[in-house]
Design an enzyme around this catalytic site. Structure first.
Site, PDB file in Angstrom:
ATOM      1  N   ALA B  94       0.822  -1.210   0.000  1.00 34.44           N
ATOM      2  CA  ALA B  94       0.000   0.000   0.000  1.00 34.44           C
ATOM      3  C   ALA B  94       0.859   1.264   0.000  1.00 34.44           C
ATOM      4  O   ALA B  94       0.395   2.329  -0.359  1.00 34.44           O
ATOM      5  CB  ALA B  94      -0.917   0.004   1.220  1.00 34.44           C
ATOM      6  N   LYS B  95       2.119   1.120   0.409  1.00 33.22           N
ATOM      7  CA  LYS B  95       3.080   2.231   0.409  1.00 33.22           C
ATOM      8  C   LYS B  95       2.487   3.484   1.038  1.00 33.22           C
ATOM      9  O   LYS B  95       2.606   4.586   0.522  1.00 33.22           O
ATOM     10  CB  LYS B  95       3.593   2.497  -1.012  1.00 33.22           C
ATOM     11  CG  LYS B  95       4.307   1.272  -1.618  1.00 33.22           C
ATOM     12  CD  LYS B  95       4.997   1.570  -2.925  1.00 33.22           C
ATOM     13  CE  LYS B  95       5.741   0.378  -3.488  1.00 33.22           C
ATOM     14  NZ  LYS B  95       4.908  -0.750  -3.941  1.00 33.22           N
ATOM     15  N   ARG B  96       1.868   3.311   2.190  1.00 33.48           N
ATOM     16  CA  ARG B  96       1.249   4.420   2.897  1.00 33.48           C
ATOM     17  C   ARG B  96       2.300   5.322   3.518  1.00 33.48           C
ATOM     18  O   ARG B  96       3.420   4.884   3.803  1.00 33.48           O
ATOM     19  CB  ARG B  96       0.320   3.893   3.988  1.00 33.48           C
ATOM     20  CG  ARG B  96      -0.815   3.000   3.502  1.00 33.48           C
ATOM     21  CD  ARG B  96      -1.677   3.687   2.475  1.00 33.48           C
ATOM     22  NE  ARG B  96      -2.927   2.977   2.234  1.00 33.48           N
ATOM     23  CZ  ARG B  96      -3.466   2.824   1.028  1.00 33.48           C
ATOM     24  NH1 ARG B  96      -2.885   3.306  -0.050  1.00 33.48           N
ATOM     25  NH2 ARG B  96      -4.621   2.206   0.898  1.00 33.48           N
TER      26      ARG B  96
END
Lengths: 270, 270
Positions: B94-96
């Protein structure tokens, strides 16, 4: 009309630089909204309708919807803003960042599914992680530059090419990444001097400035540092200090008063 | 069992370092799945069931679900993996990256809503954007370090403190951010020499390595550069080269063959 044109028109028409941030947390809702399946939408709609007269844009933060399985309410909310506040841009605060093929999917999410006018993105993966959003003509892309949180300094303040990293990001955005004029930058209000430096680098580029209100940024210093020659150029965001100004059934009117006061304070220094 | 323990156990039990990436694009599905409302889940389930014998972890990429309003199918998919492949960790890609209060919401999304064992995050906003995920005891947090895309160099290769930025991120992760031993790093297979440098900085920390397969990374060079003394320490991810190995109704068996071949090639060099 492109995002940048809508924004410029909205600033002029509303005489407001206030961006109302929508970070709905059901645990903070008044009792009358608790335990309702559409509480998030209802809360945000009431905030939008009450604060609309004092705002020039809205910024829903997608995490608050995703944590509660409420993507459908986010869709409804953005549709409601477009319908009731035509001309006021909606910035989807998602801070996405991924390789090109995945960024294409995130761009579809932001612009096709949610019909946002602009989306926030993270620059750590470089230009090809930003480019797919620019393929959506007229939509805006707001790149993280200098963020308002304490840890923002961990990387953004590292010295590189004789300057802190955030200034290199500002320069890349202004000189290399903005061919179609769709970009803006996020610069936190907790660092007015850095807003001034970024404004010097990027010319008239819109700056999304979170950090006044709950995060403690100083409005006067922020406005003086970030305004363009025309007294605009900023989306000054306040979320919690507005939407939770009241915690009972008067929350919407309390939010309206907080929004009006924030707009007026900003306008003192434009 | 913590994410790191599950991963170590899975590496030993399956004798595989392969992480199967689930990036479902309906336009690439075989005809028999087109126009079905649950096509994304059905496609991914077939891939999971066919490739499970050759994998030690799975990595669904959330953008592909979000672009198609298919969050419910992602929930179902992760539940299906846990049920049918107990002990194989699921990494939500998700590379939040956001300020603490928002990161808390993203952590709830990843760990409570989706029940992922680990999530990928972006370091640009610093430690307080990572800390809220660590509050979920035993879950893993995989920080972007050196990404496999061409634009990865735009920021990650900038020289700071006498080294490229990605090495500073590796050092921060290893020395400052990993008090509870929950961290991993993303390092692209397109840069084997950089994998070697990162391995030297981070000791035994797990590395999630995308970029073999469709992105062209070299398996031998990747494995030799990234393995720990025990011949493990890596989640070597392949997405498109496996899940689209076949494009007709034989897609699942083609994916199984591609997964087996990838696992075996990796094992040649462990």
């Amino acid at each position: 009309m492109s995002f940048i044109e809508s924004l410029t028109t909205a600033w002029a028409r509303t005489q407001s630089l206030l961006c109302v941030g929508l970070d709905p947390e059901p645990s903070k809702f008044p009792g009358s909204l608790k335990n309702r399946s559409d509480a998030i939408f209802d809360f945000c709609r009431a905030i939008v309708d009450a604060t609309g007269p004092y705002a020039s844009s809205f910024k829903p933060q997608i995490a608050y919807f995703a944590a509660h399985r409420a993507e459908d309410q986010l869709e409804q909310l953005i549709a409601h803003i477009h319908e009731t506040h035509p001309g006021l841009p909606v910035i989807l605060d998602a801070k996405r960042g991924d390789i090109g093929s995945t960024a294409e999917q995130y761009a579809r999410e932001a612009f096709e599914r949610y019909d946002a006018d602009a989306v926030t993105v993270n620059p750590y993966m470089g230009f090809d992680s930003i480019e797919p959003y620019l393929a959506h003509e007229g939509r805006g892309v707001i790149v993280l530059c200098r963020t308002s949180n304490p840890g923002g300094s961990d990387l953004q303040f590292l010295e590189t090419q004789g300057r802190p990293l955030y200034q290199v990001v500002a320069q890349l955005a202004a000189e290399k990444w903005n061919a179609a004029g769709q970009l803006g930058l996020v610069v936190g209000a907790t660092f007015p001097k850095e807003i001034e430096v970024v404004r010097g680098i990027v010319g008239e580029m819109p700056l999304l400035i979170p950090g006044i209100g709950a995060q403690g940024g100083d409005v006067e210093a922020t406005v003086r540092a970030g305004r363009t020659a025309g007294g605009a150029g900023m989306l000054i965001n306040s979320s919690r200090a507005i939407i939770y100004a009241g915690r009972d059934d008067d929350f919407a009117s309390a939010a309206a008063q907080a929004a009006k006061k924030t707009r007026d304070t900003i306008n003192l220094y434009r």
